[in-house]
Scaffold this motif. Sequence first.
Motif, PDB file in Angstrom:
ATOM      1  N   ALA A  99      -1.803   4.755  -1.226  1.00 51.80           N
ATOM      2  CA  ALA A  99      -3.210   4.343  -0.653  1.00 51.80           C
ATOM      3  C   ALA A  99      -3.209   5.098   0.585  1.00 51.80           C
ATOM      4  N   ASP A 140     -12.396   1.114   1.722  1.00 45.46           N
ATOM      5  CA  ASP A 140     -11.666   1.105   1.826  1.00 45.46           C
ATOM      6  C   ASP A 140     -11.430   0.717   0.262  1.00 45.46           C
ATOM      7  N   ARG A 142       0.628  -1.163  -0.399  1.00 43.14           N
ATOM      8  CA  ARG A 142      -0.358  -0.237  -0.141  1.00 43.14           C
ATOM      9  C   ARG A 142       0.905   1.658  -0.182  1.00 43.14           C
ATOM     10  N   GLY A 185      -4.161  -4.467  -2.399  1.00 39.94           N
ATOM     11  CA  GLY A 185      -5.458  -4.217  -1.911  1.00 39.94           C
ATOM     12  C   GLY A 185      -5.415  -3.541  -0.272  1.00 39.94           C
ATOM     13  N   LYS A 242      -4.670   3.951  -7.478  1.00 42.85           N
ATOM     14  CA  LYS A 242      -5.184   5.239  -6.639  1.00 42.85           C
ATOM     15  C   LYS A 242      -6.446   5.532  -7.847  1.00 42.85           C
ATOM     16  N   GLN A 285      -9.101   3.155  -5.563  1.00 51.51           N
ATOM     17  CA  GLN A 285      -9.667   3.392  -4.601  1.00 51.51           C
ATOM     18  C   GLN A 285     -10.123   5.396  -4.703  1.00 51.51           C
TER      19      GLN A 285
END
Length: 243
Positions: free
Chosen positions: A34, A87, A29, A103, A73, A76
């Motif tokens: 993330a 998430d 991540r 993820g 990105k 997400q």
Amino acid sequence: MKSILLPYLLCITAANGQSPCDEISFVDRAGWGAREPTAITNLTRKPLSFYVIHHTYQPPNCYDDASCIQRVKSIQDFHQLDRGWADIGYHFLVGENGKVYEGRGWNRQAAHSPGWNDDAYGICIIGDFTVAPPNEKALNTVQSWIKCGIARGHVKEDHYIITHRQSQRPGYTECPGDGAFNVVNKWSRFCSFQNSGANLTANQTQISLALNFCKKELEISSSTSTHLFMPIILFQLLFIYFL
Ligand SMILES: *[C@@H]1O[C@H](CO)[C@@H](O)[C@H](O)[C@H]1NC(C)=O
Ligand SMILES: *[C@@H]1O[C@H](CO)[C@@H](O)[C@H](O)[C@H]1NC(C)=O
Ligand SMILES: *[C@@H]1O[C@H](CO)[C@@H](O)[C@H](O)[C@H]1NC(C)=O
């Protein structure tokens, strides 16, 4: 006797020493930048029995690191900001650059397919595979990652691979596209279970139905190879015993 056993032992060591996880270029991540989840629910039923394969459809395919990170990105953003999920929905994403993007990872419940999120790892191949299949790099990476999950104890040896379209009622989604479906359905642990769309009874879940179906289907296909190999193994054991 030692000289006979040695090649066997060497074979076993070589097979164990090479983990399918080692073949993977993994981006965690932090590696793709993330955003933090807004909530975390841990998986409680590990090791799991299912992998569910997805495609993104949108955003489109990516073949280099910069565009794959940009895709992950944006997924997400879509899941968290537009859909309001905790998430990114998938456990893992795979690009056609051959990399795995983390993820929700091996330990957290994801949001990739209602009814399956506690019992199945969702792996999403980035791109639109409605017609063309994913490239070899992506397909090899998905297969290695599937084996890696088993090697690390997150997934049962007797696991099953299905696709997103099979997990929901017929017509719910085309995901992962015919291009990807027609490749995945030839993998050895693929199971042809299809959610029928019928209402479940109190003691049924899609998972219990799928497990029953897939156990039967893969037992039939694996019994053929067991019948072939068992006599060979027995013969070898007898051979070693009598030396
Ligand atoms: C989830 O698991 C992590 C370790 O992976 C642990 O630190 C955390 O406390 C767990 N959360 C809950 C709600 O159980
Ligand atoms: C399934 O359940 C819903 C609501 O409980 C009902 O409206 C529907 O008719 C049921 N479908 C079938 C095929 O039984
Ligand atoms: C499931 O429940 C039905 C009644 O709702 C019952 O007849 C059936 O035997 C149950 N099946 C199992 C496997 O427990």
